[in-house]
Design a protein around this motif. Structure first.
Motif, PDB file in Angstrom:
ATOM      1  N   ILE A 174       0.860  -1.188   0.000  1.00  0.00           N
ATOM      2  CA  ILE A 174       0.000   0.000   0.000  1.00  0.00           C
ATOM      3  C   ILE A 174       0.894   1.234   0.000  1.00  0.00           C
ATOM      4  O   ILE A 174       1.779   1.378   0.868  1.00  0.00           O
ATOM      5  N   ALA A 175       0.690   2.115  -0.981  1.00  0.00           N
ATOM      6  CA  ALA A 175       1.480   3.347  -1.042  1.00  0.00           C
ATOM      7  C   ALA A 175       1.166   4.230   0.162  1.00  0.00           C
ATOM      8  O   ALA A 175       0.024   4.244   0.650  1.00  0.00           O
ATOM      9  N   PRO A 176       2.177   4.964   0.686  1.00  0.00           N
ATOM     10  CA  PRO A 176       1.946   5.844   1.845  1.00  0.00           C
ATOM     11  C   PRO A 176       0.829   6.843   1.575  1.00  0.00           C
ATOM     12  O   PRO A 176       0.676   7.363   0.458  1.00  0.00           O
ATOM     13  N   ILE A 177       0.013   7.091   2.594  1.00  0.00           N
ATOM     14  CA  ILE A 177      -1.099   8.049   2.496  1.00  0.00           C
ATOM     15  C   ILE A 177      -0.854   9.167   3.497  1.00  0.00           C
ATOM     16  O   ILE A 177      -0.670   8.913   4.700  1.00  0.00           O
ATOM     17  N   THR A 178      -0.844  10.385   3.009  1.00  0.00           N
ATOM     18  CA  THR A 178      -0.666  11.547   3.888  1.00  0.00           C
ATOM     19  C   THR A 178      -1.833  12.507   3.693  1.00  0.00           C
ATOM     20  O   THR A 178      -2.507  12.509   2.645  1.00  0.00           O
ATOM     21  N   GLY A 179      -2.071  13.336   4.708  1.00  0.00           N
ATOM     22  CA  GLY A 179      -3.101  14.357   4.624  1.00  0.00           C
ATOM     23  C   GLY A 179      -4.512  13.817   4.669  1.00  0.00           C
ATOM     24  O   GLY A 179      -5.457  14.524   4.266  1.00  0.00           O
ATOM     25  N   ALA A 180      -4.712  12.602   5.154  1.00  0.00           N
ATOM     26  CA  ALA A 180      -6.061  12.053   5.231  1.00  0.00           C
ATOM     27  C   ALA A 180      -6.879  12.803   6.264  1.00  0.00           C
ATOM     28  O   ALA A 180      -6.383  13.145   7.350  1.00  0.00           O
ATOM     29  N   GLN A 181      -8.133  13.086   5.950  1.00  0.00           N
ATOM     30  CA  GLN A 181      -9.011  13.739   6.917  1.00  0.00           C
ATOM     31  C   GLN A 181     -10.430  13.250   6.728  1.00  0.00           C
ATOM     32  O   GLN A 181     -10.812  12.747   5.658  1.00  0.00           O
ATOM     33  N   VAL A 182     -11.203  13.361   7.774  1.00  0.00           N
ATOM     34  CA  VAL A 182     -12.589  12.933   7.758  1.00  0.00           C
ATOM     35  C   VAL A 182     -13.345  13.713   6.675  1.00  0.00           C
ATOM     36  O   VAL A 182     -13.197  14.926   6.536  1.00  0.00           O
ATOM     37  N   ILE A 214      -6.171   5.385  -2.100  1.00  0.00           N
ATOM     38  CA  ILE A 214      -5.433   4.188  -1.675  1.00  0.00           C
ATOM     39  C   ILE A 214      -4.938   3.494  -2.931  1.00  0.00           C
ATOM     40  O   ILE A 214      -5.724   3.157  -3.824  1.00  0.00           O
ATOM     41  N   THR A 215      -3.630   3.296  -3.024  1.00  0.00           N
ATOM     42  CA  THR A 215      -3.035   2.580  -4.162  1.00  0.00           C
ATOM     43  C   THR A 215      -2.324   1.341  -3.633  1.00  0.00           C
ATOM     44  O   THR A 215      -1.418   1.440  -2.786  1.00  0.00           O
ATOM     45  N   ALA A 216      -2.769   0.181  -4.113  1.00  0.00           N
ATOM     46  CA  ALA A 216      -2.127  -1.088  -3.746  1.00  0.00           C
ATOM     47  C   ALA A 216      -1.483  -1.673  -4.997  1.00  0.00           C
ATOM     48  O   ALA A 216      -2.095  -1.690  -6.067  1.00  0.00           O
ATOM     49  N   THR A 217      -0.248  -2.150  -4.849  1.00  0.00           N
ATOM     50  CA  THR A 217       0.505  -2.681  -5.991  1.00  0.00           C
ATOM     51  C   THR A 217       0.887  -4.129  -5.728  1.00  0.00           C
ATOM     52  O   THR A 217       1.476  -4.456  -4.688  1.00  0.00           O
ATOM     53  N   VAL A 218       0.529  -5.000  -6.693  1.00  0.00           N
ATOM     54  CA  VAL A 218       0.823  -6.434  -6.599  1.00  0.00           C
ATOM     55  C   VAL A 218       2.076  -6.726  -7.414  1.00  0.00           C
ATOM     56  O   VAL A 218       2.258  -6.219  -8.524  1.00  0.00           O
ATOM     57  N   VAL A 244      -4.213  -1.378  -8.093  1.00  0.00           N
ATOM     58  CA  VAL A 244      -5.616  -1.002  -7.894  1.00  0.00           C
ATOM     59  C   VAL A 244      -5.618   0.328  -7.146  1.00  0.00           C
ATOM     60  O   VAL A 244      -4.702   0.619  -6.350  1.00  0.00           O
ATOM     61  N   THR A 245      -6.611   1.148  -7.405  1.00  0.00           N
ATOM     62  CA  THR A 245      -6.749   2.414  -6.681  1.00  0.00           C
ATOM     63  C   THR A 245      -8.175   2.554  -6.193  1.00  0.00           C
ATOM     64  O   THR A 245      -9.125   2.079  -6.836  1.00  0.00           O
ATOM     65  N   TYR A 246      -8.323   3.216  -5.045  1.00  0.00           N
ATOM     66  CA  TYR A 246      -9.649   3.408  -4.457  1.00  0.00           C
ATOM     67  C   TYR A 246      -9.676   4.732  -3.711  1.00  0.00           C
ATOM     68  O   TYR A 246      -8.715   5.077  -2.994  1.00  0.00           O
ATOM     69  N   GLN A 247     -10.765   5.464  -3.907  1.00  0.00           N
ATOM     70  CA  GLN A 247     -10.956   6.736  -3.210  1.00  0.00           C
ATOM     71  C   GLN A 247     -11.605   6.472  -1.858  1.00  0.00           C
ATOM     72  O   GLN A 247     -12.782   6.155  -1.761  1.00  0.00           O
ATOM     73  N   TRP A 248     -10.805   6.604  -0.834  1.00  0.00           N
ATOM     74  CA  TRP A 248     -11.244   6.276   0.533  1.00  0.00           C
ATOM     75  C   TRP A 248     -11.613   7.550   1.263  1.00  0.00           C
ATOM     76  O   TRP A 248     -10.810   8.488   1.334  1.00  0.00           O
ATOM     77  N   SER A 288      -1.500 -12.848  -1.326  1.00  0.00           N
ATOM     78  CA  SER A 288      -0.702 -12.231  -0.257  1.00  0.00           C
ATOM     79  C   SER A 288      -1.495 -11.070   0.317  1.00  0.00           C
ATOM     80  O   SER A 288      -2.557 -10.697  -0.201  1.00  0.00           O
ATOM     81  N   ASN A 289      -0.993 -10.497   1.410  1.00  0.00           N
ATOM     82  CA  ASN A 289      -1.670  -9.339   2.004  1.00  0.00           C
ATOM     83  C   ASN A 289      -0.658  -8.463   2.730  1.00  0.00           C
ATOM     84  O   ASN A 289       0.472  -8.888   3.011  1.00  0.00           O
ATOM     85  N   THR A 290      -1.078  -7.251   3.021  1.00  0.00           N
ATOM     86  CA  THR A 290      -0.232  -6.300   3.752  1.00  0.00           C
ATOM     87  C   THR A 290      -1.131  -5.329   4.506  1.00  0.00           C
ATOM     88  O   THR A 290      -2.331  -5.228   4.230  1.00  0.00           O
ATOM     89  N   THR A 291      -0.562  -4.636   5.458  1.00  0.00           N
ATOM     90  CA  THR A 291      -1.297  -3.623   6.222  1.00  0.00           C
ATOM     91  C   THR A 291      -0.492  -2.328   6.247  1.00  0.00           C
ATOM     92  O   THR A 291       0.734  -2.330   6.067  1.00  0.00           O
ATOM     93  N   ALA A 292      -1.209  -1.236   6.446  1.00  0.00           N
ATOM     94  CA  ALA A 292      -0.569   0.078   6.559  1.00  0.00           C
ATOM     95  C   ALA A 292      -1.361   0.910   7.554  1.00  0.00           C
ATOM     96  O   ALA A 292      -2.588   0.826   7.621  1.00  0.00           O
ATOM     97  N   SER A 293      -0.653   1.714   8.353  1.00  0.00           N
ATOM     98  CA  SER A 293      -1.298   2.598   9.329  1.00  0.00           C
ATOM     99  C   SER A 293      -1.416   4.001   8.754  1.00  0.00           C
ATOM    100  O   SER A 293      -0.477   4.529   8.152  1.00  0.00           O
ATOM    101  N   VAL A 294      -2.582   4.589   8.937  1.00  0.00           N
ATOM    102  CA  VAL A 294      -2.852   5.937   8.432  1.00  0.00           C
ATOM    103  C   VAL A 294      -3.472   6.751   9.555  1.00  0.00           C
ATOM    104  O   VAL A 294      -4.397   6.285  10.234  1.00  0.00           O
ATOM    105  N   ASN A 295      -2.964   7.987   9.753  1.00  0.00           N
ATOM    106  CA  ASN A 295      -3.542   8.880  10.759  1.00  0.00           C
ATOM    107  C   ASN A 295      -4.505   9.838  10.048  1.00  0.00           C
ATOM    108  O   ASN A 295      -4.143  10.521   9.089  1.00  0.00           O
TER     109      ASN A 295
END
Length: 489
Positions: free
Chosen positions: A285-293, A299-303, A332-336, A359-366
């Protein structure tokens, strides 16, 4: 009366044996024989016993008949008859008859503890007379039916016989015959085809045996090398997991070794092509910055290895956000649009594709709180109307305020089916071609943009089976507006 007539069992060894209608034998079965009879004399009494089938199969019903005759003018009354049989035969209730009439006085012992049982019938002392005088002749017959059970030993003589009591004494002929000899059951073993075999990946080998029994053992081989054994279930099927270690063609067989009841058999060989081991994969999962409610973050995930095929499911904690097909670039990309501020754990799970394991992976986003001065939006999904399998349908969503910009993601349940850019008039569209008939829940998710919050709408759509019979949608969220429409709050 002579002493020999009073205690006939003592004189059994001196009896004269005659053949009637078939091979005659004493205490010995003949494989392949059908009816068989044996006749012997004891004093002035003559007995003829007939077994209707001396080589029966499991489930057959056989009839055993004893005929009483006299060789002198002295009459004898028969008081009782005890027909002796192997305990693996089951007496057919009500079948015992004397002179063709039911006896109705049967004493049945299925197993005396020595592998034999008996059926005993008795009647009034003057009911059945055996006569051989001028002008007077009577030869009563006693008959019993038995059902052949699966536990009868095979390839050995199973003894039958009879005892009786009469007015001139009694006789014991418990092993007189004819005997019964059951051949082992013929079997066939088949091995089911195996497809999709790969090095290092278990494939199920399935064998079926007709004529076997639950618990019997099947051995599987790759050429001459043993793979392993499995046992038959109640349906005659045995299954074994096989993990090949070498690619290429493999010749497999399944063998049934045989038992005391059934003959051995082996399947015809089958050839299985084993492919190379599945390649491993990674998903990131590509890093995500500036996320807000209330505002969309991509979200971009690369296989890797990159290629089209399979899907990636995106989850926010335990909640599934979307399932997307993997593109040719492996992405794949998704607007979260986060619904709550704070730390979020995103998961991307790749389903795998032909030749590549998942396979799978996790990422933390603030996620930050939404600015207090943001503007709420509303999203309205136009009624879809008729929809049919294999027919392209245009999905249209209207965003207000119209000039907000951003994108609208369209979903069929949790699966993304299209994304449209919001035009200057607030409209976004995407083409959707349903693959299966039935009821669908279509959702339009607006991403939000600038200081405008996200929103969503959805409706139920009936998809017809390809003939244009899909009914109109029933909108459930028109003008739902704001972030609450998207997240149910």
């Amino acid at each position: 009366m002579t002493s020999r007539e009073i205690t006939r069992g003592v004189a059994a060894g001196a009896a004269t044996t005659l053949a009637i209608g078939a091979l005659a034998f004493l205490g010995a079965g003949v494989a392949g024989a059908a009816p068989a009879s044996i006749t012997w004399d004891d004093g002035s009494s003559r007995f003829t016993r007939t077994v209707s089938n001396t080589s029966p199969a499991v489930g057959d019903t056989i009839t055993v008949t004893t005929k009483f005759d006299r060789t002198s003018w002295v009459d004898e009354f028969i008081y009782n008859v005890k027909d002796r049989h192997p305990s693996c035969l089951t007496y057919v209730p009500g079948s015992a008859k004397m002179g063709g009439s039911p006896t109705n006085t049967d004493d049945v012992n299925a197993d005396e503890g020595n592998g034999t049982g008996y059926v005993r019938s008795s009647w009034g002392v003057t009911s059945w007379v055996v006569q051989n005088r001028p002008g007077f002749h009577a030869s009563p017959e006693y008959s019993v039916d038995y059902k052949v059970g699966p536990n009868c030993p095979r390839g050995v003589a199973l003894t039958t016989g009879m005892d009786y009591g009469g007015s001139l004494g009694s006789g014991g002929y418990g092993n007189k015959g004819p005997s019964i000899n059951m051949a082992k059951t013929a079997t066939t073993t088949t091995l089911s085809p195996v497809t999709g075999a790969r090095v290092g990946v278990p494939s199920n080998l399935t064998a079926n045996v007709t004529g076997g029994a639950a618990g019997d053992t099947i051995e599987f081989k790759d050429g001459t090398a043993p793979i392993g054994t499995a046992t038959l279930d109640g349906a005659g099927t045995a299954t074994l997991a096989w993990t090949p270690t070498v690619r290429g063609g493999h010749t497999l067989t399944a063998s049934f070794a045989g038992t005391a009841f059934a003959n051995a058999s082996q399947s015809a060989p089958i050839t299985v092509q084993v492919a190379e081991q599945n390649a491993t994969s990674t998903v990131a999962i590509a890093p995500i910055t500036g996320a807000q409610v209330g505002r969309a973050s991509t979200i971009t995930a690369t296989v890797n290895p990159a290629a089209a095929g399979g899907t990636v499911e995106i989850r926010d904690g335990a909640a599934s956000l979307a399932t997307l097909p993997v593109g040719a670039d492996g992405k794949v990309t998704y607007q979260w649009v986060p619904a709550a501020a704070g730390a979020h754990s995103l998961t991307a799970t790749f389903s795998g594709r032909d030749g590549v394991v998942g396979s799978n992976t996790t990422a933390s986003v603030n996620v930050a709180e939404a600015p207090a001065n943001n503007t709420d939006s509303t999203t309205t999904l136009n009624p879809v109307g008729a929809a049919a399998v294999g027919t392209a349908t245009t999905l249209t969503a209207k965003v207000n305020p119209a000039n907000a910009g951003g994108t609208v993601t369209f979903k069929d349940g949790g699966t993304v089916i299209g994304t449209g850019t919001v035009g200057a008039d607030g409209t976004a569209t995407a083409a959707w071609t349903p693959a299966t008939a039935g009821q669908r829940t279509i959702t339009a998710e607006y991403s939000g943009a600038g200081t405008v919050n996200a929103s969503s709408d959805q409706e139920s759509v009936i998809v017809g089976p390809g003939n244009g019979t899909g009914g109109p949608g029933t909108g459930t969220g028109s003008d739902a507006g704001s972030l609450g429409s998207l997240f149910g709050s």
